[in-house]
Structures are given as structure tokens and as C-alpha cells.
Design an enzyme around this catalytic site. Structure first.
Site, mmCIF file in Angstrom:
data_model
loop_
_atom_site.group_PDB
_atom_site.id
_atom_site.type_symbol
_atom_site.label_atom_id
_atom_site.label_comp_id
_atom_site.label_asym_id
_atom_site.label_seq_id
_atom_site.Cartn_x
_atom_site.Cartn_y
_atom_site.Cartn_z
ATOM 1 N N GLY A 9 12.815 10.349 6.168
ATOM 2 C CA GLY A 9 11.512 10.674 6.785
ATOM 3 C C GLY A 9 11.672 11.204 8.194
ATOM 4 N N GLN A 10 10.529 11.528 8.820
ATOM 5 C CA GLN A 10 10.542 12.113 10.166
ATOM 6 C C GLN A 10 11.220 11.165 11.155
ATOM 7 O OE1 GLN A 10 6.809 12.036 12.315
ATOM 8 N NE2 GLN A 10 7.343 13.855 13.490
ATOM 9 N N ASP A 51 14.714 2.290 -4.165
ATOM 10 C CA ASP A 51 13.255 2.216 -4.290
ATOM 11 C C ASP A 51 12.835 0.834 -3.785
ATOM 12 O OD1 ASP A 51 10.878 2.612 -7.057
ATOM 13 O OD2 ASP A 51 10.677 1.844 -5.012
ATOM 14 N N TYR A 141 -3.677 4.329 4.435
ATOM 15 C CA TYR A 141 -2.489 4.178 5.287
ATOM 16 C C TYR A 141 -2.791 3.216 6.437
ATOM 17 C CZ TYR A 141 0.832 5.655 8.959
ATOM 18 O OH TYR A 141 1.777 5.696 9.966
ATOM 19 N N LYS A 145 -1.329 -0.529 7.178
ATOM 20 C CA LYS A 145 -0.605 -0.857 8.420
ATOM 21 C C LYS A 145 -1.268 -2.056 9.111
ATOM 22 C CE LYS A 145 2.726 2.180 8.380
ATOM 23 N NZ LYS A 145 4.122 1.729 8.206
HETATM 24 C C1 VAH Z 1 0.327 10.078 10.524
HETATM 25 N N1 VAH Z 1 2.273 10.548 11.914
HETATM 26 O O1 VAH Z 1 -0.197 11.077 10.990
HETATM 27 C C2 VAH Z 1 1.501 9.480 11.275
HETATM 28 C C3 VAH Z 1 1.050 8.525 12.358
HETATM 29 C C4 VAH Z 1 -0.553 8.146 14.215
HETATM 30 C C5 VAH Z 1 -0.104 9.091 13.177
HETATM 31 O O2 VAH Z 1 0.753 7.298 11.823
HETATM 32 O O3 VAH Z 1 -0.057 9.566 9.514
#
Ligand code: VAH
Length: 315
Positions: A9-10, A51, A141, A145
């Protein structure tokens, strides 16, 4: 030995290389759901296909490699997450649970897990957002989190697991291509600028968001992980800040180097995600507990990004 999940990933691709510089290449096992193309990541040390949803596979790899620390970066980001909500919840939550349980079972000494400003939502105070405040994220997402932070704090308090976390702003780096994040326009814009292409931005020109250059994100992560455990007062996830800017401001910063660079704005669903996030972050606890201090601002990031992308593209 250190295991990195989501190493392609990034953040993972850069953090793995940084960890290998510090701990030795053979001591940092990179892993991801699939093999990446041959390159720095696979050539500079061990790589495993892993995984995070398969507990037995995790345990077997952790045992075989004598893992003592885990950087668990595997996750689905905000924009992609909205197209696959159930999958995103499963990867982000079950994956984290599997890693936390593995850490307890194997007596792993330290775990790192990234959170995000995406834990904040429309009712969060959006200027200088404090460490403790209203959090009503409205992306899968962001919800994963926020819940993940609660889970990490629970494992830290109840089971004494040394798990540490940072709420990253949008991250910008030149080694990975733009991905599934809402903030990834700020990576793509530099690629288009050095290629002499116009850029179509999927956010409004005034979509002001907290952002950070990758070298600062790497330094913050390592400073946090190397801090003495007794200095860590936040076991959910630390607010972390460097700068905030809008698409118009990053465009102006680039045009100081490339005056003819042109941007048009065609906002899509990602504008609503950006609107739900803070404009600026108060990271006082990080500065107090482990002396966090960013090094890059918008113009120094732009100069470094343009120089490195020109070099990598042979321009
Ligand atoms: C996103 N780069 O854009 C991530 C990050 C605050 C942004 O969590 O989902």
C-alpha cells in the site's frame, strides 16, 4: 523480526523500506494479499503472500518467522470502501481482530495500527479538531477506524498489549501510485503536472483538508513506536497534523514551478467524504508525549515531489 501487513500500500511500501534500513532487510517480512511486481519491496527483503482474514495462515507465518512486532497496515481506504462496504468492514475489522489476537497468542511485544482523520464526522468540531471530541464518521472506512481505535484501546487496557496508533491526515508520497483514498487527488496532481498533462480534480477547489508529506508520516510512526511505553498516554489513536490545504492551494504551489499547469474541478461522491472530515487537527498530545514535530510544509513538499517524480519518470 517485524511483520508488515498491507506492505504494497501507499504507507506500507514506504514504511517497509524505512524499517529495513533500521532493523536490517532480513528482519522485516513484507506481506500483502498478492505478490507485487518485482521491485524495491521484493528485492530488498522477504515477502509473503498473506490474507489477514486467515487466522491459521497468520499464525503459521508469525511462528515461522519468529515475529516479535507487527505493523498492521492492510485495510480498504475511504473511497474504495464506499463501493464495497461489507467487504471493507470485514477486512478492516476482522483483519484487525485477527492481528490483535495473534499478538496476544504469540506474546508479540508491539503492534502498530493506522487510524485516520476519517474517524471524525459531520458533527465533529472541524477547526483544530481536539484529541477527544464528538466522532460520527459516515464512511464504512471511518466507522471501521473508529471501532478499531476502541478495540485497540481495549486490548491495551485489559490485556496489556502494547498497541500504538496514529490518526493520519491525507498522506502524499511519490513511490506509490494514487490509490483508493479520498485524499489521493493530491498524489495524482503531481504525476499529471510533471507529465505536462492537465489535471481533472474530483474535489471542489476549496476542499480544505489536513495533509502530510510521507517523510513526516514515516518519522511520526517510528518516533511513536520508539517512544518509551510509559510516555504513551493515548491508546486509541493519536491526532497527528502537519498542514492543511485545498486543491486550489496545491495547484498554486505547483504553478510556482510549472506556470502552465492547468486544473479543472469536477467534484464526485468523494466531495461528500471530504466535507465530513475536519479542516485542521490539534495534535497537542503527540507533541507533548513523544515530541512530534513536522518538517514539511506545502511548498517544500511540492519541490521534493516534483524533483523525485521527474527523476523516477526519466523527465
Ligand atoms: C483516505 N488516505 O483518503 C486515506 C486517509 C484521511 C485520508 O484515511 O481514505
Amino acid at each position: 523480526k517485524i511483520l508488515v501487513t498491507g506492505a504494497c500500500g501507499q504507507l506500507g511500501s514506504e514504511l517497509t523500506l524505512e524499517l529495513r534500513k533500521i532493523y536490517g532487510e532480513a528482519n522485516v517480512i513484507a506481506s500483502d494479499i498478492a505478490m507485487p511486481p518485482k521491485g524495491e519491496l521484493t528485492e530488498s527483503g522477504p515477502f509473503e503472500i498473506l490474507d489477514v482474514l486467515t487466522r491459521h495462515n497468520l499464525a503459521e507465518k508469525a511462528y515461522r518467522h519468529h515475529i516479535t512486532q507487527i505493523y498492521h497496515l492492510a485495510a480498504v481506504l475511504s473511497a474504495t470502501g464506499e463501493s464495497r462496504p461489507k467487504f471493507t468492514w470485514k477486512v478492516n475489522m476482522k483483519g484487525l481482530e485477527n492481528i490483535l489476537d495473534l499478538a496476544l497468542d504469540k506474546g508479540i511485544s508491539k503492534v502498530y495500527w493506522p487510524s485516520s482523520i476519517a474517524v471524525f464526522g459531520p458533527n465533529t468540531p472541524c477547526h483544530n479538531t481536539p484529541q477527544h471530541t464528538i466522532m460520527d464518521p459516515n464512511t464504512v472506512y471511518g466507522i471501521s477506524k473508529q471501532t478499531g481505535e476502541r478495540f485497540c484501546e481495549y486490548y491495551a487496557r485489559r490485556y496489556k498489549l502494547d498497541v500504538r496508533s496514529l490518526r493520519y491526515p491525507g498522506l502524499i508520497g511519490y513511490k506509490a501510485m494514487p490509490g483508493g483514498g479520498t485524499t489521493d487527488y493530491a498524489v495524482d496532481i503531481y504525476h499529471k503536472a510533471v507529465e505536462g498533462q492537465p489535471f481533472t480534480c474530483y474535489l471542489q477547489e476549496d476542499a480544505y483538508m489536513p495533509m502530510m508529506y510521507m517523510p513526516d508520516a514515516l518519522k511520526a510512526t517510528l518516533d511513536l513506536m520508539h517512544a518509551p511505553a510509559e510516555n504513551i498516554t493515548i491508546r486509541s489513536s493519536y491526532n497527528l497534523a502537519a498542514m492543511s490545504f485545498s486543491p486550489a492551494e496545491i495547484t498554486a504551489s505547483i504553478q510556482k514551478h510549472l506556470p502552465d499547469f492547468q486544473v479543472t474541478y469536477v467534484p464526485d461522491f468523494r466531495q461528500q467524504i471530504a466535507d465530513s472530515w475536519p479542516q485542521s487537527i490539534d495534535d497537542t498530545p503527540a507533541r507533548q508525549d513523544w515530541q512530534w514535530q513536522p518538517q514539511y510544509d506545502l511548498d517544500s513538499m511540492t519541490a521534493d515531489m516534483l524533483e523525485n517524480l521527474r527523476r523516477l519518470k526519466g523527465l
